[in-house]
Motif scaffolding. Structure first.
Motif, PDB file in Angstrom:
ATOM      1  N   VAL A 116       7.206  -6.413   7.035  1.00 23.16           N
ATOM      2  CA  VAL A 116       6.519  -7.338   6.602  1.00 23.16           C
ATOM      3  C   VAL A 116       6.050  -6.971   5.232  1.00 23.16           C
ATOM      4  O   VAL A 116       5.122  -6.211   5.112  1.00 23.16           O
ATOM      5  N   LYS A 117       6.004  -7.681   4.247  1.00 19.32           N
ATOM      6  CA  LYS A 117       6.034  -7.169   2.842  1.00 19.32           C
ATOM      7  C   LYS A 117       4.618  -7.480   2.524  1.00 19.32           C
ATOM      8  O   LYS A 117       3.869  -8.092   3.444  1.00 19.32           O
ATOM      9  N   PRO A 118       3.912  -7.006   1.387  1.00 19.70           N
ATOM     10  CA  PRO A 118       2.606  -7.111   1.242  1.00 19.70           C
ATOM     11  C   PRO A 118       1.804  -8.608   1.119  1.00 19.70           C
ATOM     12  O   PRO A 118       0.761  -8.516   1.530  1.00 19.70           O
TER      13      PRO A 118
ATOM     14  N   GLY B 201      10.204   0.917  16.742  1.00 23.69           N
ATOM     15  CA  GLY B 201       9.468   1.772  15.734  1.00 23.69           C
ATOM     16  C   GLY B 201       8.658   0.805  15.040  1.00 23.69           C
ATOM     17  O   GLY B 201       8.855  -0.194  14.682  1.00 23.69           O
ATOM     18  N   LEU B 202       7.427   1.317  14.688  1.00 22.49           N
ATOM     19  CA  LEU B 202       6.492   0.431  13.956  1.00 22.49           C
ATOM     20  C   LEU B 202       5.223   1.259  13.205  1.00 22.49           C
ATOM     21  O   LEU B 202       4.468   2.228  13.810  1.00 22.49           O
ATOM     22  N   LYS B 203       5.164   0.915  12.049  1.00 20.01           N
ATOM     23  CA  LYS B 203       3.771   1.525  11.205  1.00 20.01           C
ATOM     24  C   LYS B 203       3.505   0.909  10.001  1.00 20.01           C
ATOM     25  O   LYS B 203       4.157  -0.036   9.631  1.00 20.01           O
ATOM     26  N   MET B 204       2.353   0.838   9.714  1.00 18.04           N
ATOM     27  CA  MET B 204       1.509   0.370   8.650  1.00 18.04           C
ATOM     28  C   MET B 204       1.708   1.343   7.371  1.00 18.04           C
ATOM     29  O   MET B 204       1.201   2.557   7.724  1.00 18.04           O
ATOM     30  N   ILE B 205       2.299   1.057   6.225  1.00 18.53           N
ATOM     31  CA  ILE B 205       2.325   2.071   5.060  1.00 18.53           C
ATOM     32  C   ILE B 205       1.963   1.472   3.924  1.00 18.53           C
ATOM     33  O   ILE B 205       1.764   0.197   3.790  1.00 18.53           O
ATOM     34  N   SER B 206       1.558   2.290   2.735  1.00 14.88           N
ATOM     35  CA  SER B 206       1.388   1.601   1.258  1.00 14.88           C
ATOM     36  C   SER B 206       2.305   2.166   0.755  1.00 14.88           C
ATOM     37  O   SER B 206       2.143   3.403   0.232  1.00 14.88           O
ATOM     38  N   MET B 207       3.387   1.764   0.026  1.00 10.40           N
ATOM     39  CA  MET B 207       4.318   2.511  -0.889  1.00 10.40           C
ATOM     40  C   MET B 207       3.730   2.335  -2.085  1.00 10.40           C
ATOM     41  O   MET B 207       3.149   1.557  -2.582  1.00 10.40           O
ATOM     42  N   ASP B 208       4.033   3.839  -2.905  1.00  2.96           N
ATOM     43  CA  ASP B 208       3.712   3.853  -4.260  1.00  2.96           C
ATOM     44  C   ASP B 208       4.784   3.311  -4.938  1.00  2.96           C
ATOM     45  O   ASP B 208       5.833   2.870  -4.513  1.00  2.96           O
ATOM     46  N   LYS B 209       4.562   3.149  -6.360  1.00  2.59           N
ATOM     47  CA  LYS B 209       5.781   2.501  -7.148  1.00  2.59           C
ATOM     48  C   LYS B 209       7.087   3.360  -6.855  1.00  2.59           C
ATOM     49  O   LYS B 209       8.121   2.714  -6.672  1.00  2.59           O
ATOM     50  N   LYS B 210       7.297   4.736  -6.899  1.00  2.63           N
ATOM     51  CA  LYS B 210       8.364   5.624  -6.850  1.00  2.63           C
ATOM     52  C   LYS B 210       8.893   5.264  -5.491  1.00  2.63           C
ATOM     53  O   LYS B 210      10.061   5.161  -5.229  1.00  2.63           O
ATOM     54  N   GLU B 211       8.360   5.163  -4.294  1.00  9.05           N
ATOM     55  CA  GLU B 211       8.466   4.991  -2.921  1.00  9.05           C
ATOM     56  C   GLU B 211       9.299   3.649  -2.986  1.00  9.05           C
ATOM     57  O   GLU B 211      10.411   3.422  -2.272  1.00  9.05           O
TER      58      GLU B 211
ATOM     59  N   SER C  62       2.242  -2.593   3.737  1.00  8.73           N
ATOM     60  CA  SER C  62       3.177  -3.399   4.423  1.00  8.73           C
ATOM     61  C   SER C  62       3.296  -2.780   5.924  1.00  8.73           C
ATOM     62  O   SER C  62       2.856  -1.717   6.111  1.00  8.73           O
ATOM     63  N   VAL C  63       3.935  -3.428   6.786  1.00  5.42           N
ATOM     64  CA  VAL C  63       4.382  -3.061   8.040  1.00  5.42           C
ATOM     65  C   VAL C  63       5.885  -2.843   8.122  1.00  5.42           C
ATOM     66  O   VAL C  63       6.668  -3.650   7.933  1.00  5.42           O
TER      67      VAL C  63
END
Ligand code: CDP
Ligand code: MG
Length: 139
Positions: free
Chosen positions: A8-10, A34-44, A70-71
């Motif tokens: 699920v995008k930002p 599998g499920l988690k909320m993350i916050s990607m940095d630009k490099k990721e 994102s999720v």
């Protein structure tokens, strides 16, 4: 049983669509393993979308994908890859079939709410990008 990686995008997270997206997958026989909320940095974000490096939309896409949380989830089921992509609809919401997540909720071709792997090799790479074996719960 096939596995795929969905996000699920930002834009989806900020529009309160996490539940809607997951519900659509679950209702259609996909299991969230599998499920988690993350916050990607630009490099990721750049690493995740490495196949698109050099394309005109790469810079904007990776800025968008690192603009907020994102999720990410691993989905399992028969034909999980194609089923997920069917439920998402075409990349460009203007081309997406009625009733698909992108047709209903996307803002534009970039901010299109949801990601799904496009084949077995990409699915394996993308699942491994965010999840280790201990974070996937499959019978
Ligand atoms: O996500 P999907 O597999 O449907 O499309 P893609 O061709 O793999 O592109 C990845 C993502 O880049 C899309 O989901 C859009 O967010 C973005 N994109 C874009 O901003 N402009 C394009 N012309 C194509 C894709
Ligand atoms: Mg793709």
């Amino acid at each position: 049983m096939e596995r795929t990686l969905s996000i699920v995008k930002p834009d989806g997270v900020s529009k309160n669509l996490i539940g809607e997206v997951i519900k659509r997958f679950e209702e259609n026989g996909l299991k969230v393993v599998g499920l988690k909320m993350i916050s990607m940095d630009k490099k990721e974000a750049e690493g995740f979308y490495a196949v698109h490096r050099g394309k005109p939309f790469f810079e904007s896409l990776t800025t968008f994908m690192s603009s907020g949380p994102s999720v990410v989830m691993v989905l399992e089921g028969e034909g999980a890859i194609s089923k997920t992509r069917e439920l998402m609809g075409a990349t460009d919401p203007k081309q997406a079939k009625e009733g698909t997540l992108r047709c209903q909720f996307a803002t534009n071709i970039e901010r299109n709410v949801v990601h799904g792997s496009d084949g077995p090799e990409t699915a394996a790479f993308e699942i491994g990008y965010f999840f280790n074996a201990l974070e996937i719960f499959s019978p």
